[in-house]
Design an enzyme around this catalytic site. Structure first.
Site, mmCIF file in Angstrom:
data_model
loop_
_atom_site.group_PDB
_atom_site.id
_atom_site.type_symbol
_atom_site.label_atom_id
_atom_site.label_comp_id
_atom_site.label_asym_id
_atom_site.label_seq_id
_atom_site.Cartn_x
_atom_site.Cartn_y
_atom_site.Cartn_z
ATOM 1 N N ASN A 48 124.931 100.735 47.531
ATOM 2 C CA ASN A 48 125.999 100.543 48.502
ATOM 3 C C ASN A 48 126.247 99.049 48.738
ATOM 4 O O ASN A 48 125.325 98.225 48.687
ATOM 5 C CB ASN A 48 125.759 101.298 49.810
ATOM 6 N N GLU A 50 128.171 96.834 51.525
ATOM 7 C CA GLU A 50 128.874 96.825 52.815
ATOM 8 C C GLU A 50 129.676 95.538 52.988
ATOM 9 O O GLU A 50 129.523 94.576 52.225
ATOM 10 C CB GLU A 50 127.854 97.005 53.945
ATOM 11 N N CYS A 59 130.093 103.066 48.764
ATOM 12 C CA CYS A 59 128.862 103.857 48.658
ATOM 13 C C CYS A 59 128.219 103.697 47.279
ATOM 14 O O CYS A 59 128.879 103.374 46.289
ATOM 15 C CB CYS A 59 129.160 105.334 48.884
ATOM 16 N N GLU A 61 127.033 105.977 45.236
ATOM 17 C CA GLU A 61 127.470 106.932 44.212
ATOM 18 C C GLU A 61 128.757 106.448 43.544
ATOM 19 O O GLU A 61 128.913 106.507 42.318
ATOM 20 C CB GLU A 61 127.720 108.311 44.833
ATOM 21 N N CYS A 92 128.291 111.488 50.800
ATOM 22 C CA CYS A 92 129.391 111.680 51.753
ATOM 23 C C CYS A 92 130.545 112.413 51.060
ATOM 24 O O CYS A 92 130.580 112.561 49.833
ATOM 25 C CB CYS A 92 129.853 110.341 52.314
ATOM 26 N N CYS A 95 132.372 110.508 48.278
ATOM 27 C CA CYS A 95 131.608 110.427 47.028
ATOM 28 C C CYS A 95 131.593 111.761 46.303
ATOM 29 O O CYS A 95 131.665 111.813 45.075
ATOM 30 C CB CYS A 95 130.196 109.936 47.303
HETATM 31 N N1 THU Z 1 126.325 105.540 51.921
HETATM 32 C C1 THU Z 1 126.208 105.679 50.580
HETATM 33 O O1 THU Z 1 125.958 104.701 49.851
HETATM 34 N N2 THU Z 1 126.392 106.916 50.051
HETATM 35 C C2 THU Z 1 126.714 108.014 50.772
HETATM 36 O O2 THU Z 1 127.008 109.058 50.194
HETATM 37 C C3 THU Z 1 126.674 107.968 52.226
HETATM 38 C C4 THU Z 1 126.600 106.623 52.833
HETATM 39 C C5 THU Z 1 126.173 104.213 52.502
HETATM 40 C C6 THU Z 1 127.441 103.662 53.069
HETATM 41 C C7 THU Z 1 126.923 102.670 54.081
HETATM 42 O O3 THU Z 1 126.706 101.428 53.429
HETATM 43 C C8 THU Z 1 125.582 103.249 54.513
HETATM 44 O O4 THU Z 1 125.248 104.231 53.558
HETATM 45 C C9 THU Z 1 125.603 103.879 55.887
HETATM 46 O O5 THU Z 1 126.630 104.802 55.999
#
Ligand code: THU
Length: 137
Positions: A48, A50, A59, A61, A92, A95
């Protein structure tokens, strides 16, 4: 008849755990790593990423899928997603939809760094039944 690929799960897990450490997650503190393998046997990993503008967070994935597409591939056959515990994180909705662009179904393994017993095995079709796909257009 096409044979199902043999998935090297331990290798995929180690790649997901390793890439997770590269996550850029200064806002949530929640690092995620994802590693997928394509039918050709190539592995693509993503974490991920941010951003101070929160809505731009990427994310793990989708990061792995982008790596795959950038390498000219489009046929993932399995994915591992690694998070911290205590419970495994699940992809999520966004994804799930992006994974469904490239695979009708595939095994999805959710693992927790340092807690082997927290592993969950599921499938993309279980996570996203009746996905919206290009053949719906
Ligand atoms: N996140 C992912 O990388 N994959 C997901 O399927 C759910 C959330 C990350 C996004 C964000 O940087 C952190 O997790 C918190 O939501």
């Amino acid at each position: 008849m096409s044979t199902e690929p043999v998935i090297d799960w331990p290798l995929l897990e180690s790649r997901a755990l390793a890439v997770r450490l590269n996550a850029h997650a200064p806002y949530s503190g929640y690092q995620v790593g994802a590693a997928l393998v394509t039918r050709s046997g190539a592995i693509f990993a993503g974490c991920n990423v941010e951003n101070a503008s929160f809505g731009l967070c990427l994310c793990a994935e989708r990061s792995a899928i982008a790596q795959m597409v950038a390498a000219g591939q489009s046929d993932p056959v399995a994915i591992v997603v690694a998070t911290r515990g205590p419970a495994a994180g699940s992809p999520c909705g966004a994804c799930r939809q992006v994974l469904a662009e490239f695979a009708m179904d595939m095994p999805v393994r959710l693992i927790v760094d340092g807690i082997p017993g927290a592993t969950k095995d599921t499938t993309l079709s279980a996570l996203l039944p009746d996905a919206f796909r290009k053949d719906s257009l």
